[in-house]
Design a protein around this motif. Structure first.
Motif, PDB file in Angstrom:
ATOM      1  N   ASN A   1       0.932  -0.971  -0.008  1.00 31.67           N
ATOM      2  CA  ASN A   1       0.102   0.028   0.017  1.00 31.67           C
ATOM      3  C   ASN A   1       0.748   1.339   0.114  1.00 31.67           C
ATOM      4  OD1 ASN A   1      -2.271   1.380   0.040  1.00 31.67           O
ATOM      5  ND2 ASN A   1      -2.729   1.125   2.196  1.00 31.67           N
ATOM      6  N   MET A   2       0.598   2.135  -1.028  1.00 27.61           N
ATOM      7  CA  MET A   2       1.546   3.162  -1.060  1.00 27.61           C
ATOM      8  C   MET A   2       0.797   4.686  -0.242  1.00 27.61           C
ATOM      9  SD  MET A   2       3.298   4.899  -4.661  1.00 27.61           S
ATOM     10  CE  MET A   2       4.287   6.277  -4.634  1.00 27.61           C
ATOM     11  N   LYS A   3       1.833   5.195   0.394  1.00 29.35           N
ATOM     12  CA  LYS A   3       1.175   6.362   1.027  1.00 29.35           C
ATOM     13  C   LYS A   3       0.636   7.455   0.235  1.00 29.35           C
ATOM     14  CE  LYS A   3       5.674   7.331   3.262  1.00 29.35           C
ATOM     15  NZ  LYS A   3       6.505   7.716   4.349  1.00 29.35           N
ATOM     16  N   LYS A   4      -0.543   8.184   0.533  1.00 22.29           N
ATOM     17  CA  LYS A   4      -0.825   9.357  -0.290  1.00 22.29           C
ATOM     18  C   LYS A   4      -0.928  10.452   0.314  1.00 22.29           C
ATOM     19  CE  LYS A   4      -3.686   5.681  -2.363  1.00 22.29           C
ATOM     20  NZ  LYS A   4      -3.414   4.550  -1.183  1.00 22.29           N
ATOM     21  N   ASN A   5       0.081  10.646   1.335  1.00 24.42           N
ATOM     22  CA  ASN A   5       0.236  11.793   2.385  1.00 24.42           C
ATOM     23  C   ASN A   5       1.628  12.453   1.815  1.00 24.42           C
ATOM     24  OD1 ASN A   5      -2.188  10.757   3.241  1.00 24.42           O
ATOM     25  ND2 ASN A   5      -0.875   9.407   4.403  1.00 24.42           N
ATOM     26  N   LEU A   6       1.519  14.011   1.807  1.00 26.84           N
ATOM     27  CA  LEU A   6       2.638  14.633   1.530  1.00 26.84           C
ATOM     28  C   LEU A   6       2.955  15.777   2.420  1.00 26.84           C
ATOM     29  CD1 LEU A   6       5.065  15.366  -0.445  1.00 26.84           C
ATOM     30  CD2 LEU A   6       3.775  16.781  -1.656  1.00 26.84           C
ATOM     31  N   MET A   7       4.080  15.636   3.276  1.00 32.74           N
ATOM     32  CA  MET A   7       4.323  16.723   4.327  1.00 32.74           C
ATOM     33  C   MET A   7       5.257  18.003   3.642  1.00 32.74           C
ATOM     34  SD  MET A   7       4.256  18.047   7.282  1.00 32.74           S
ATOM     35  CE  MET A   7       3.369  16.934   8.284  1.00 32.74           C
ATOM     36  N   ILE A   8       4.709  18.945   3.568  1.00 31.68           N
ATOM     37  CA  ILE A   8       5.662  20.214   2.924  1.00 31.68           C
ATOM     38  C   ILE A   8       6.043  21.019   4.087  1.00 31.68           C
ATOM     39  CG2 ILE A   8       5.913  22.083   1.501  1.00 31.68           C
ATOM     40  CD1 ILE A   8       3.661  20.738  -0.154  1.00 31.68           C
ATOM     41  N   PHE A   9       7.481  20.983   4.458  1.00 30.81           N
ATOM     42  CA  PHE A   9       7.964  22.141   5.550  1.00 30.81           C
ATOM     43  C   PHE A   9       8.963  22.701   5.094  1.00 30.81           C
ATOM     44  CE2 PHE A   9      11.055  18.767   6.533  1.00 30.81           C
ATOM     45  CZ  PHE A   9      12.061  19.460   7.120  1.00 30.81           C
ATOM     46  N   GLY A  10       9.075  24.058   5.703  1.00 29.22           N
ATOM     47  CA  GLY A  10      10.125  25.170   5.240  1.00 29.22           C
ATOM     48  C   GLY A  10       9.811  26.357   5.929  1.00 29.22           C
ATOM     49  N   PRO A  11      10.314  27.373   5.752  1.00 29.16           N
ATOM     50  CA  PRO A  11      10.229  28.537   6.426  1.00 29.16           C
ATOM     51  C   PRO A  11       8.922  29.246   6.054  1.00 29.16           C
ATOM     52  CG  PRO A  11      11.945  28.720   4.829  1.00 29.16           C
ATOM     53  CD  PRO A  11      11.594  27.430   5.229  1.00 29.16           C
ATOM     54  N   THR A  12       8.572  30.368   6.975  1.00 28.90           N
ATOM     55  CA  THR A  12       7.431  30.883   6.515  1.00 28.90           C
ATOM     56  C   THR A  12       7.367  31.841   5.218  1.00 28.90           C
ATOM     57  OG1 THR A  12       5.995  32.582   7.605  1.00 28.90           O
ATOM     58  CG2 THR A  12       8.107  32.898   8.010  1.00 28.90           C
ATOM     59  N   GLY A  13       6.225  31.648   4.617  1.00 23.40           N
ATOM     60  CA  GLY A  13       6.113  32.812   3.440  1.00 23.40           C
ATOM     61  C   GLY A  13       6.801  32.315   2.151  1.00 23.40           C
ATOM     62  N   CYS A  14       7.366  30.806   2.165  1.00 25.17           N
ATOM     63  CA  CYS A  14       8.270  30.277   1.024  1.00 25.17           C
ATOM     64  C   CYS A  14       7.360  29.669  -0.001  1.00 25.17           C
ATOM     65  CB  CYS A  14       9.280  29.555   1.438  1.00 25.17           C
ATOM     66  SG  CYS A  14       8.528  27.903   2.044  1.00 25.17           S
ATOM     67  N   GLY A  15       5.885  29.919   0.253  1.00 21.35           N
ATOM     68  CA  GLY A  15       4.970  29.302  -0.776  1.00 21.35           C
ATOM     69  C   GLY A  15       4.614  27.959  -0.526  1.00 21.35           C
ATOM     70  N   LYS A  16       4.507  27.277   0.779  1.00 24.09           N
ATOM     71  CA  LYS A  16       3.978  26.066   0.885  1.00 24.09           C
ATOM     72  C   LYS A  16       2.792  25.868   0.408  1.00 24.09           C
ATOM     73  CE  LYS A  16       5.315  26.270   5.213  1.00 24.09           C
ATOM     74  NZ  LYS A  16       5.892  27.649   4.946  1.00 24.09           N
ATOM     75  N   THR A  17       1.810  26.644   1.084  1.00 25.29           N
ATOM     76  CA  THR A  17       0.242  26.554   0.939  1.00 25.29           C
ATOM     77  C   THR A  17      -0.100  26.749  -0.420  1.00 25.29           C
ATOM     78  OG1 THR A  17      -0.043  27.493   2.985  1.00 25.29           O
ATOM     79  CG2 THR A  17      -1.875  27.234   1.756  1.00 25.29           C
ATOM     80  N   GLU A  18       0.553  28.002  -1.267  1.00 25.25           N
ATOM     81  CA  GLU A  18       0.251  28.156  -2.446  1.00 25.25           C
ATOM     82  C   GLU A  18       0.887  26.994  -3.368  1.00 25.25           C
ATOM     83  OE1 GLU A  18      -1.201  31.310  -2.746  1.00 25.25           O
ATOM     84  OE2 GLU A  18      -1.784  30.442  -4.740  1.00 25.25           O
ATOM     85  N   LEU A  19       1.884  26.354  -3.003  1.00 24.80           N
ATOM     86  CA  LEU A  19       2.289  25.162  -3.848  1.00 24.80           C
ATOM     87  C   LEU A  19       0.987  24.238  -4.066  1.00 24.80           C
ATOM     88  CD1 LEU A  19       4.534  23.687  -5.365  1.00 24.80           C
ATOM     89  CD2 LEU A  19       5.181  22.909  -3.241  1.00 24.80           C
ATOM     90  N   VAL A  20       0.418  23.742  -2.787  1.00 19.62           N
ATOM     91  CA  VAL A  20      -0.456  22.790  -2.945  1.00 19.62           C
ATOM     92  C   VAL A  20      -1.816  23.409  -3.590  1.00 19.62           C
ATOM     93  CG1 VAL A  20      -2.104  21.180  -1.644  1.00 19.62           C
ATOM     94  CG2 VAL A  20       0.260  21.863  -0.604  1.00 19.62           C
ATOM     95  N   LYS A  21      -2.236  24.700  -3.412  1.00 19.58           N
ATOM     96  CA  LYS A  21      -3.131  25.284  -4.034  1.00 19.58           C
ATOM     97  C   LYS A  21      -3.086  25.355  -5.477  1.00 19.58           C
ATOM     98  CE  LYS A  21      -5.008  28.904  -1.841  1.00 19.58           C
ATOM     99  NZ  LYS A  21      -4.984  30.427  -1.377  1.00 19.58           N
ATOM    100  N   GLN A  22      -1.751  25.628  -6.053  1.00 19.89           N
ATOM    101  CA  GLN A  22      -1.509  25.627  -7.410  1.00 19.89           C
ATOM    102  C   GLN A  22      -1.415  24.204  -7.971  1.00 19.89           C
ATOM    103  OE1 GLN A  22      -1.923  28.314  -9.465  1.00 19.89           O
ATOM    104  NE2 GLN A  22      -2.761  29.035  -7.341  1.00 19.89           N
ATOM    105  N   PHE A  23      -0.982  23.510  -7.094  1.00 20.29           N
ATOM    106  CA  PHE A  23      -1.135  22.041  -7.873  1.00 20.29           C
ATOM    107  C   PHE A  23      -2.423  21.626  -8.144  1.00 20.29           C
ATOM    108  CE2 PHE A  23      -1.191  17.572  -7.674  1.00 20.29           C
ATOM    109  CZ  PHE A  23      -0.037  17.234  -8.526  1.00 20.29           C
ATOM    110  N   ALA A  24      -3.388  21.905  -7.106  1.00 21.48           N
ATOM    111  CA  ALA A  24      -4.944  21.616  -7.185  1.00 21.48           C
ATOM    112  C   ALA A  24      -5.507  22.344  -8.402  1.00 21.48           C
ATOM    113  CB  ALA A  24      -5.509  21.960  -6.064  1.00 21.48           C
ATOM    114  N   ALA A  25      -5.002  23.794  -8.334  1.00 14.08           N
ATOM    115  CA  ALA A  25      -5.733  24.502  -9.413  1.00 14.08           C
ATOM    116  C   ALA A  25      -5.442  24.228 -10.922  1.00 14.08           C
ATOM    117  CB  ALA A  25      -5.184  25.998  -9.266  1.00 14.08           C
TER     118      ALA A  25
END
Ligand SMILES: Nc1ncnc2c1ncn2[C@@H]1O[C@H](COP(=O)(O)OP(=O)(O)O)[C@@H](O)[C@H]1O
Ligand SMILES: [Mg+2]
Length: 375
Positions: A68-92
């Motif tokens: 069974n392959m995991k389907k979860n991805l943790m993106i960590f890094g400093p504030t304001g480097c585009g983590k949330t936007e990266l996921v949003k833009q992947f979805a968009a």
């Protein structure tokens, strides 16, 4: 719900790289929950490659792997480097619906999964700004009565009509090809993170309040963002990460269920391009600004990660968000006729520098003077 088309990476993500010569991207029909595309968002090859593997895990043909392959991805890094936007833009870009949970240490199972609400609430949502003390008092009492009514109904079955309102986890679980974003997930209490483990494993979700069993829809993905790796480190040599207030050390069993991307700010050259393309700054200005951001960050990231218990972290960084805002406020000062040199410093101060200590302001402005003199 099948993908409506398969497209080359270049067309979907705007990234033309030989690494993706053999890759086709599944694109779905957008829904109301699909985020809007931000034109010019920059993906990096490293991040996008990992995201493609993560997304593929959710739509492999049956028995492609025995495990069974995991389907979860943790993106960590400093504030304001585009983590949330990266996921949003992947979805968009891929047409996927996105359900976002903004996590904090007060986040509980009811906020994640859902809770009972009265069909016709007794209390109004929030009393208006100009509500008098009497109205606020009455609202407060109504809210308390509502809580009591819900608790009586739950325990005895007697009382007003209620409906169970799904939280983001259940709305995600019911939607094919959707992404659940656990934003700032290292703020969660480890016990709450642990309650999500069965979701991360892809198991059916049984809602204790209603007894409903929900099968997670096909193609579902989970992404989490965080400032730390869940072990109190911001990804360097394992220092204090002390600036990220409220982050908690997570249970290793939670982290184990994620693939990981440790990301950081875009390289200077790429950010320079953002300043030129998204804000219309001249090359020489964009070069200098991106250079300052790079230098300030190397101080911020380097010092903090090694600060440990006794270190004095530099509490100041320039995020991508603020680099862009510095550029935009500069442009607005400039069109009002402010001298360009003053407009740069005034815009920098207004965007973030005036949050800094006197020493930090001086250090950053000195650095800016040197960069400008050299360019
Ligand atoms: N790669 C990028 N390309 C374009 N803009 C970016 C990029 N990364 C960050 N930004 C800008 O920075 C803003 C903040 O990003 P965000 O995702 O909120 O940061 P984080 O979640 O890491 O704190 C975005 O809204 C966007 O304007
Ligand atoms: Mg974020």
């Amino acid at each position: 719900m099948q993908a409506i088309e398969k497209k080359p990476v270049k067309d979907v993500f705007g990234l033309d790289d030989p690494a993706f010569a053999k890759t086709q991207v599944k694109v779905f029909a957008s829904t109301v929950d699909t985020p809007a595309i931000v034109d010019g968002f920059k993906f990096t090859v490293e991040n996008l490659r990992r995201m493609m593997v993560w997304a593929a895990a959710a739509s492999l043909p049956d028995n492609f792997f025995k495990a069974n392959m995991k389907k979860n991805l943790m993106i960590f890094g400093p504030t304001g480097c585009g983590k949330t936007e990266l996921v949003k833009q992947f979805a968009a870009r891929t047409g996927r619906p996105l359900f976002r949970m903004q996590c904090s240490e007060d986040t509980d199972q009811a906020q994640l999964f859902g809770s009972w609400k009265l069909c016709r609430p007794i209390a109004k949502e929030e009393p208006g700004e100009d509500a008098g003390i009497l109205e606020k008092g009455i609202q407060g009492i109504a809210k308390a009565i509502e809580k009591l009514a819900i608790s009586i109904k739950r325990n005895t079955g007697v009382g007003p009509e209620m409906t169970f309102v799904d939280g983001p986890v259940l709305r995600w679980a019911r939607t094919p090809n959707a992404i659940l974003v656990l934003d700032e997930s290292d703020q969660l209490l480890p016990t709450v993170s642990m309650s999500l483990n069965c979701v991360l494993d892809g198991d059916d979700i049984v809602v204790p309040e209603t007894g409903e069993r929900i099968k997670i829809a096909p193609g579902a993905l989970v992404a989490a963002t965080a400032n730390t790796n869940g072990r109190g480190s911001a990804g360097g040599n394992g220092g204090s990460a002390s600036l990220y207030k409220g982050t908690k050390r997570q249970n290793i069993a939670s982290m184990d269920r994620y693939f990981v991307i440790n990301t950081t700010y875009l390289p200077e050259e790429e950010e320079k391009q953002l300043l030129i393309n998204q804000i219309g700054l001249p090359d020489v200005a964009a070069t200098a600004m991106a250079k300052l951001a790079g230098k300030v960050r190397s101080l911020f990231l380097g010092l903090n990660e090694d600060a440990g218990a006794n270190g004095e972290p530099l509490e100041f960084t320039i995020t991508t968000r603020n680099l862009l805002n510095w550029g935009m406020s500069y442009r607005l000062f400039n069109v009002t006729g402010m001298d360009s040199k003053i407009a740069f410093t005034e815009a920098l101060k207004m965007t973030l520098l005036d949050f800094g200590s006197a020493a930090e302001r001086k250090a950053v402005l000195d650095l800016w003077e040197t960069i400008v003199a050299d360019s």
